[in-house]
Design an enzyme around this catalytic site. Structure first.
Site, short mmCIF file in Angstrom:
data_model
loop_
_atom_site.label_atom_id
_atom_site.label_comp_id
_atom_site.label_asym_id
_atom_site.label_seq_id
_atom_site.Cartn_x
_atom_site.Cartn_y
_atom_site.Cartn_z
N ASP A 108 0.84 -1.20 0.00
CA ASP A 108 0.00 0.00 0.00
C ASP A 108 0.88 1.26 0.00
OD1 ASP A 108 -2.37 1.40 0.04
OD2 ASP A 108 -3.22 0.28 1.72
N ASP A 136 -10.48 2.79 -3.19
CA ASP A 136 -11.00 1.53 -2.62
C ASP A 136 -12.46 1.32 -2.96
OD1 ASP A 136 -8.57 1.21 -1.39
OD2 ASP A 136 -9.31 1.48 0.66
#
Ligand SMILES: *[C@@H]1O[C@H](CO)[C@@H](O)[C@H](O)[C@H]1NC(C)=O
Ligand SMILES: *[C@@H]1O[C@H](CO)[C@@H](O)[C@H](O)[C@H]1NC(C)=O
Ligand SMILES: *[C@@H]1O[C@H](CO)[C@@H](O)[C@H](O)[C@H]1NC(C)=O
Ligand SMILES: *[C@@H]1O[C@H](CO)[C@@H](O)[C@H](O)[C@H]1NC(C)=O
Ligand SMILES: *[C@@H]1O[C@H](CO)[C@@H](O)[C@H](O)[C@H]1NC(C)=O
Length: 429
Positions: free
Chosen positions: A157, A218
């Protein structure tokens, strides 16, 4: 000729993929984030907290309920798995309370069942959830740790970092993983942190260092979220399509089929459009309690085989009709293709009329399989068809290679029937 040309045009743009031999077709499995987030409250919610037990439960379901055989083999941990501190040697460590056996025990559990384990890290000071990240000076030790544990995939990430750190760190991690000698699939969130588009994002470079990458925000458990993602990916298809290919995939994020936000029609739409996009298929749902309706969509063999097609060409939106119907197409092996008819309407099932020749298919007769109704018809390119598309739903087809219209069909009544196709004005599919 349309399809053949498309194949050649894409082949001309091929760039070499990350040379770790992995993910020649989009990876499939299960990923914790969307459904289970950072729930670490095992005292109050032992069955749903991020712990060893959750991943063991999902592994059991994948291996016992017919998922593994279909290709869903990755069991992927996301954020919030680690302790808040590194160990005395500076290595990441799992939270000992929630993962008493450590990551190696989970890896063993997966490998014993023919599954693979994925883990999560962050190219920055902290993970998004505030756990220890992987700053530049920890890249090597973290790659070594993951390899020593036997993990099969890393999602890296990009919270708590900046452009400079990401520019250095993502390629360095790729090198560090390679140097471990263990084949570890590498998912880079880098482009999602840089807006997903050139000139900030270099997809040629990404294809050389990562197996897959998140390009965009997301996914959430809602139809609205699915639509936003679909619009972004197909709105930018001319940039994204050439970036994808065997070993290197755009990742529109997890499948939320089986959760709370999508109807059955919307679930089919997500599955169909993810298959057209050659997207990684990581479900984030509760496989212990999933409904049979959601399961049958996620286990649809033809949708999966379209997703997993060996050519690895990402499909595109070819039509946006005023009626709110959009048509998507993906070229497949053996001169076949897939078509998806998607309705953005909110009123009632819409009768959409077209023909394969209107969609630029070459002359011939095609075998058309309806993916979700499990029926097949033979369709000449010139024959008009009418299909009924539910609001927010799809009709998805696998279309075989064209066969030349057979002469005996034209001559079957003893005289040449040049207008044969007009005998049946419509095929109702
Ligand atoms: C490392 O990279 C080399 C050269 O690109 C490749 O041949 C090799 O298979 C890679 N090894 C691993 C473990 O990814
Ligand atoms: C990016 O982050 C690094 C490490 O935290 C820091 O040293 C550097 O100054 C930052 N660069 C910019 C341009 O903010
Ligand atoms: C993108 O990356 C490739 C491969 O690393 C490199 O050859 C190319 O120059 C880069 N393009 C730009 C615009 O920076
Ligand atoms: C696909 O189409 C091309 C061009 O029309 C043809 O040469 C080739 O034989 C076809 N391949 C298959 C597997 O049908
Ligand atoms: C069919 O081809 C024509 C001519 O190249 C093009 O303008 C049109 O957009 C294509 N239609 C579809 C549905 O791809």
């Amino acid at each position: 000729m349309y399809l053949a040309l498309l194949v050649f045009a894409s082949a001309g743009m091929l760039t070499s993929a990350l040379d770790n031999g992995l993910m020649k077709t989009p990876p499939m499995g299960w990923l914790a984030w969307e459904r289970f987030r950072c729930d670490i409250d095992c005292d109050h919610d032992p069955k749903n907290c991020i712990s060893e037990n959750l991943f063991i439960d999902m592994a059991d379901r994948l291996s016992e309920d017919g998922w593994k055989e279909l290709g869903y083999i990755y069991v992927n941990i996301d954020d919030c798995w680690s302790a808040k501190e590194r160990d005395e040697q500076g290595r990441l460590q799992a939270d000992p309370k929630r993962f008493p056996g450590g990551i190696p025990k989970l890896v063993q559990y997966m490998h014993d069942r023919g599954l693979k384990l994925g883990i999560y890290g962050d190219m920055g000071t902290y993970t998004c959830g505030g756990y220890p990240g992987t700053p530049l000076d920890k890249i090597e030790i973290d790659a070594q740790t993951f390899a020593k544990w036997g993990v099969d995939m890393l999602k890296l990430d990009g919270c708590y970092s900046n452009v400079t750190v990401q520019e250095q760190g993502y390629p360095l991690m790729s090198k560090a993983l390679n140097a471990t000698g263990r084949h570890i699939g590498y998912s880079c969130s880098w482009p999602a942190y840089q807006g997903g588009l050139p000139p900030k994002v270099n997809y040629t470079q990404l294809g050389k260092i990562c197996n897959l990458w998140r390009n965009y925000g997301d996914i959430q458990d809602s139809w609205d979220s699915v639509l936003k993602i679909v619009d972004w990916f197909f709105g930018n298809q001319d940039v994204l399509i050439p970036a994808a290919g065997p070993g290197r995939w755009n990742d529109p994020d997890m499948l939320i089929v089986g959760d709370f936000g999508l109807s059955i029609d919307q679930s089919r739409a997500q599955m169909a459009l993810w298959a057209i996009m050659a997207a990684p298929l990581f479900m984030s749902n509760d496989l212990r309690t999933i409904s049979s309706g959601a399961r049958s969509i996620l286990q649809n063999k033809m949708a999966i085989s379209i997703n997993q097609d060996a050519l690895g060409i990402q499909g595109r939106r070819i039509l946006k009709e005023k009626s709110g119907i959009e048509v998507f197409q993906r070229p497949l092996s053996n001169n076949a293709s897939s078509l998806v008819f998607f309705s953005r309407r909110n009123d009632m099932p819409y009768r959409y009329q077209s023909s394969l020749s209107k969609l630029n298919y070459t002359a011939g007769s095609y075998k058309v399989y309806d993916v979700f109704s499990d029926t097949a018809v033979t369709l000449k390119d010139s024959t008009d068809f009418v299909l009924s598309v539910n609001p927010t739903g799809v009709v998805m087809w696998y279309v075989s290679a064209p066969a030349k219209p057979s002469l005996h069909q034209f001559y079957k009544t003893g005289k040449f029937q040049a207008e044969d196709q007009n005998a049946i004005p419509y095929v109702i599919v």
